[in-house]
Motif scaffolding. Structure first.
Motif, PDB file in Angstrom:
ATOM      1  N   GLU A  82      -6.343   1.850   8.213  1.00 14.08           N
ATOM      2  CA  GLU A  82      -7.464   1.224   7.516  1.00 14.08           C
ATOM      3  C   GLU A  82      -7.156   1.223   6.027  1.00 14.08           C
ATOM      4  N   PHE A  83      -7.236   0.059   5.424  1.00 16.94           N
ATOM      5  CA  PHE A  83      -7.001  -0.081   3.993  1.00 16.94           C
ATOM      6  C   PHE A  83      -8.301  -0.528   3.341  1.00 16.94           C
ATOM      7  N   HIS A  84      -8.836   0.322   2.468  1.00 20.15           N
ATOM      8  CA  HIS A  84     -10.116   0.054   1.811  1.00 20.15           C
ATOM      9  C   HIS A  84      -9.858  -0.395   0.368  1.00 20.15           C
ATOM     10  N   ALA A  85     -10.381  -1.557   0.019  1.00 19.03           N
ATOM     11  CA  ALA A  85     -10.251  -2.095  -1.339  1.00 19.03           C
ATOM     12  C   ALA A  85     -11.581  -2.692  -1.750  1.00 19.03           C
ATOM     13  N   GLN A  86     -11.699  -3.069  -3.009  1.00 19.12           N
ATOM     14  CA  GLN A  86     -12.934  -3.692  -3.494  1.00 19.12           C
ATOM     15  C   GLN A  86     -13.291  -4.932  -2.697  1.00 19.12           C
ATOM     16  N   GLY A  99      -9.910   8.529   1.794  1.00 18.94           N
ATOM     17  CA  GLY A  99      -9.867   7.669   0.619  1.00 18.94           C
ATOM     18  C   GLY A  99      -9.624   6.218   0.977  1.00 18.94           C
ATOM     19  N   ASP A 100      -8.772   5.573   0.205  1.00 23.45           N
ATOM     20  CA  ASP A 100      -8.484   4.157   0.378  1.00 23.45           C
ATOM     21  C   ASP A 100      -7.692   3.854   1.640  1.00 23.45           C
ATOM     22  N   VAL A 101      -6.949   4.847   2.142  1.00 18.65           N
ATOM     23  CA  VAL A 101      -6.152   4.659   3.355  1.00 18.65           C
ATOM     24  C   VAL A 101      -6.554   5.712   4.374  1.00 18.65           C
ATOM     25  N   ARG A 102      -6.833   5.243   5.576  1.00 18.34           N
ATOM     26  CA  ARG A 102      -7.191   6.144   6.680  1.00 18.34           C
ATOM     27  C   ARG A 102      -6.335   5.765   7.882  1.00 18.34           C
ATOM     28  N   VAL A 160     -12.303  -4.220   3.753  1.00 18.09           N
ATOM     29  CA  VAL A 160     -11.493  -3.309   4.552  1.00 18.09           C
ATOM     30  C   VAL A 160     -10.602  -4.122   5.473  1.00 18.09           C
ATOM     31  N   TRP A 215       0.871  -1.182   0.000  1.00 15.29           N
ATOM     32  CA  TRP A 215       0.000   0.000   0.000  1.00 15.29           C
ATOM     33  C   TRP A 215       0.901   1.222   0.000  1.00 15.29           C
TER      34      TRP A 215
END
Length: 138
Positions: free
Chosen positions: A87-91, A72-75, A94, A54
């Motif tokens: 936090e890593f958000h992907a399709q 966004g995708d990373v918090r 999480v 990431w």
């Protein structure tokens, strides 16, 4: 002086409560990409069974250890005493990872030693970057 920093960290992958699995991870900072940090997770820590990296803003990491940051995708946010949650958000979903805040601060101090905050733009070579983009577009 080295232009790349690598630092192993102990990350705790948040799974079904109360279980948290410890996974190895490596933080990386490269002077050639001065605005970004990377965190690498080995195959055994991912659903896909492949190594995952990431990439996100160094400023995001620095801000997130003090207060919630990112949309966004990373918090990134402080979590309890001495921990920070990434936090890593992907399709696929999480992933929540806890890392000791002291390890993140140490990493950021080391990155500051290579490229002080606010000086990242001085390392950009826009002509070279544009040349690479045009070459890749062919």
């Amino acid at each position: 002086m080295s232009t790349v920093i690598k630092q192993a960290v102990q990350a705790r992958l948040v799974a079904s409560a109360p279980r948290m699995e410890t996974v190895p991870a490596t933080l990386r900072y490269d002077r050639k990409d001065p605005f970004a940090v990377r965190i690498d997770f080995p195959a055994q820590a991912t659903l896909e069974g492949t190594d995952i990296t990431w990439r996100f803003g160094r400023e995001l990491l620095a801000a997130g250890i003090e207060e919630s940051a990112g949309v966004g995708d990373v918090r990134v946010a402080p979590y309890g005493y001495g921990r920070t949650v990434l936090e890593f958000h992907a399709q696929e979903g999480v992933a929540l990872v806890h890392v000791r805040t002291s390890e993140l601060r140490r990493f950021l101090r080391r990155a500051e030693g290579i490229v002080p905050g606010g000086h990242e733009h001085l390392l950009l070579d826009l002509d070279q970057d544009l040349t690479e983009l045009l070459r890749d577009a062919r």
